[in-house]
Design a protein around this motif. Structure first.
Motif, PDB file in Angstrom:
ATOM      1  N   LEU A  26      28.325   6.874  67.587  1.00  0.00           N
ATOM      2  CA  LEU A  26      27.758   8.120  68.111  1.00  0.00           C
ATOM      3  C   LEU A  26      26.420   8.416  67.451  1.00  0.00           C
ATOM      4  N   LEU A  30      22.825   8.874  69.286  1.00  0.00           N
ATOM      5  CA  LEU A  30      21.987  10.064  69.115  1.00  0.00           C
ATOM      6  C   LEU A  30      20.577   9.717  68.653  1.00  0.00           C
ATOM      7  N   TYR A  73      19.642  15.861  77.812  1.00  0.00           N
ATOM      8  CA  TYR A  73      20.714  16.598  77.154  1.00  0.00           C
ATOM      9  C   TYR A  73      20.189  17.967  76.760  1.00  0.00           C
ATOM     10  N   GLN A  80      26.343  19.880  69.148  1.00  0.00           N
ATOM     11  CA  GLN A  80      27.793  19.664  69.102  1.00  0.00           C
ATOM     12  C   GLN A  80      28.124  18.188  68.829  1.00  0.00           C
ATOM     13  N   ALA A  81      27.354  17.283  69.414  1.00  0.00           N
ATOM     14  CA  ALA A  81      27.559  15.848  69.162  1.00  0.00           C
ATOM     15  C   ALA A  81      27.258  15.521  67.703  1.00  0.00           C
ATOM     16  N   THR A  85      29.830  14.039  64.984  1.00  0.00           N
ATOM     17  CA  THR A  85      29.468  12.857  64.195  1.00  0.00           C
ATOM     18  C   THR A  85      29.768  13.100  62.726  1.00  0.00           C
ATOM     19  N   LEU A 106      34.392  15.591  72.897  1.00  0.00           N
ATOM     20  CA  LEU A 106      33.460  14.962  73.833  1.00  0.00           C
ATOM     21  C   LEU A 106      33.548  15.610  75.216  1.00  0.00           C
ATOM     22  N   ILE A 109      31.671  18.796  75.049  1.00  0.00           N
ATOM     23  CA  ILE A 109      30.217  18.525  75.066  1.00  0.00           C
ATOM     24  C   ILE A 109      29.778  18.216  76.500  1.00  0.00           C
ATOM     25  N   GLU A 110      30.573  17.443  77.205  1.00  0.00           N
ATOM     26  CA  GLU A 110      30.248  17.124  78.602  1.00  0.00           C
ATOM     27  C   GLU A 110      30.225  18.393  79.434  1.00  0.00           C
TER      28      GLU A 110
END
Length: 114
Positions: A26, A30, A73, A80-81, A85, A106, A109-110
């Motif tokens: 991840l 990123l 994004y 949040q990602a 992480t 995830l 986040i989506e």
């Protein structure tokens, strides 16, 4: 594989090694960078060590995000990602989320993106 995934004394993988490994992947997504790159400056060669403090700040996070995915994004989704992480990369395996929790994060986040 990061050293914190392996018990140095026994060589056995921890139950949550996959979570840590996913955190590394991840992070690579990123940042658009490899986990280790000897061509980067000395303090930036190990991606996890270099970026860990930067993932805790929205302002600093922007400086390490992959420019190739810019505009694809929201800042909130990236934040949040980054937080996910950090959780996945905790040095103590028991402090890492389960893969079920990772999948749920995830999905959340989506949902931000949609």
């Amino acid at each position: 594989m990061p050293l914190n995934c392996i018990n140095i004394l026994t060589g056995h993988l921890y139950v949550k090694s996959d979570v840590s490994g996913f955190g590394v992947v991840l992070l690579e997504i990123l940042t658009g960078m490899r986990t280790f790159d000897a061509k980067r400056p000395t303090g930036q060669r190990n991606l996890v060590e270099w970026t860990e403090p930067l993932l805790s700040s929205k302002k600093k996070l922007k400086t390490i995000m992959d420019t190739e995915i810019k505009g694809q994004y929201s800042l909130e989704a990236a934040w949040q990602a980054a937080q996910l992480t950090l959780k996945c990369l905790k040095s103590v395996p028991e402090e890492r989320p389960s893969m079920k929790d990772v999948v749920e994060a995830l999905e959340a986040i989506e949902a931000i993106q949609n």
